[in-house]
Enzyme design. Sequence first.
Site, PDB file in Angstrom:
ATOM      1  N   ASP A 319      -7.934  -5.567  -5.456  1.00  0.00           N
ATOM      2  CA  ASP A 319      -8.211  -4.371  -4.659  1.00  0.00           C
ATOM      3  C   ASP A 319      -9.393  -4.587  -3.716  1.00  0.00           C
ATOM      4  OD1 ASP A 319      -7.926  -1.382  -4.222  1.00  0.00           O
ATOM      5  OD2 ASP A 319     -10.016  -1.475  -4.907  1.00  0.00           O
ATOM      6  N   GLU A 372      -5.115  -7.088  -1.383  1.00  0.00           N
ATOM      7  CA  GLU A 372      -5.059  -5.887  -0.556  1.00  0.00           C
ATOM      8  C   GLU A 372      -6.080  -6.090   0.559  1.00  0.00           C
ATOM      9  OE1 GLU A 372      -6.092  -1.211  -0.187  1.00  0.00           O
ATOM     10  OE2 GLU A 372      -7.261  -2.586  -1.389  1.00  0.00           O
TER      11      GLU A 372
END
Length: 639
Positions: A319, A372
Amino acid sequence: MKHEIFYDVSRFSELDIYLFKEGTHTKLYEHFGSHLMQREGAQGVYFAVWAPNALNVSVVGDFNHYNEISHYLKKREDASGIWEGFVTNVQIDTTYKYYIHSNNPNSNPYKADPYAFYAEVKPKSASKIWSLKDYKWRDNKWMKKRNKNNSHKAPISIYEVHLGSWRRKVEENNRYLTYIESAHELAHYLEEMHFTHVELLPVTEHPFDGSWGYQTTGYFAPTSRYGTPQEFMEFVAIMHEHNIGVILDWVPSHFVTDGHGLMNFDGTCLYEHQDPKKGYHPEWKSAIFNYDRNEVRAFLISSAMYWFEKYHIDGMRVDGVASMLYLDYAREEGQWIPNTDGSNVNRGAVQFLQQLNTTVYKNFQDIIMVAEESTDYAMVTGMVDKGGLGFGYKWNMGWMHDILKYMKVDPLYREHHHKDLTFSFVYMFNENYVLPLSHDEVVHMKGSLINKMPGNNYEKFANLRALYALMMAHPGKKLLFMGSEFAQFNEWHYEQSLDWHLLAYNEHQGVQHCVQILNKLYKTEHSLSRNDVINEGFSWIDENDYSANVIAFVRKGAKNQKPIIIVCNFSGKEHVNYPIGVPSKGTYEEIFNSDNVAFGGTSKQMEPLKSLPKEYNGRKNMLKITLAPCSVIYLKKIS
């Protein structure tokens, strides 16, 4: 029961200390934390914690009524900053924390164990003594073939899930499903829907439900909300029994500022940067790891290794990579500290990500690492020895933004936005991509996917089915957030179950069935998946018919695999006898139509079409087909 403390027990060798200080230790969870052990026949627990700037450290818990002066740990004499000790007669499931005596009166001295395997159920925040040794894995069959299922040539269609809200027991005070309950129901559903992988929003321990798991306190502990560590192992094993890979959302980009967490751990900024221009995230109001510190990199890499080794997970979605790469991410001028040459790349973060991917791929060659990353940073999936970050895949956020922007436009005006439909095809092989329609697109007043679609109710559903059909045909692996597969109208909310009752309505059933068939085709028609990340897998037929809102292209697999022709009509009009060039002469059949009556559309199965010996789109043969409004058709040669 007497709880003596001894200092002649250690789980660290000189090599362990050297590697820890160097930042290259990859299995710190075998040494730090709390471990059930024996000393001279006496059962107890060995404790070890890194707190180099503490004045003193004591372990407090149920066993000593949280008395901060009864069980002091001893600081090692090797300048490692590690405090350790062995306490007798401490049992499994006992709660504990470290009491950090420091010179900082503003720092919470009661700290959860950064390496704890298990924690109390929130809102409580203590760590728990736990052992992982009593679980017997039974997923050998999956693990032996995992390299094939995770290959770049494999069909990878990911269902993104938040375990606390996929389903809930509404009749039981709206409680969560346990890991075991979720596993049985979810595995059956994923198998039925032909998804290949499930991606879980973070299940690492976290204090606040509303963070969805992205504000982490326990980098080695599956959240106790849904059960024990062994029950999460069982979750993974059940998925593997159903041939479903498990990808975890993992958050090394920032951490929660709650007092019992990592922030100001020993009274100083140990895990985070001291200067808030580097160490505090203004958007997420969280602390940023200091990747320049060797011990911090070793902590994070050991966390990643832990989930792969102990829980048999198949991949990680990392993330917030963009926030890690740039010193000025989400900051205005004057709010960030540039490098000495004025540049804005966080070199410590780059080193960490390269080290992370090199380490996990070296030890687990058959797993998936996904970034990401929302910018144009070069070579995110490039090889580390050539300057890349070393990820296996990158989320294609550009495709997601462009296609949703395009789909929101009324078909009447889409010809003026054609580049939003086609631009992703320009760079689709620059990286190895996953095409994400994720949780981030259906929260914070953005509207659900179905409510992003223009037109009346029927047109909304037609547009959504066409979007999914384009996504499945577009080069790149696929990801879809839960609820979107049956066109949930409401935005996702973490405190309630998905609106499964909508499946009582034909149009929602139709979208779900459409996704099911698309997934099945993606798995069985290898031309749709084999060359997802290399340009041999794609060729245009026509990308320029903006006035008709039509694009057509070919997906290709190996030489013995028949190519699939994709024709997309994103106009609100039917096109009768629409001409397209085809790769070779022969008879073509429709293998998918997003407007099929089975999905809630109006079209019936098209009769096989024989090509005409007429040049079109630069090809020697052509077809004339009828395209329903807002529809996508897949064609395959049968003779």
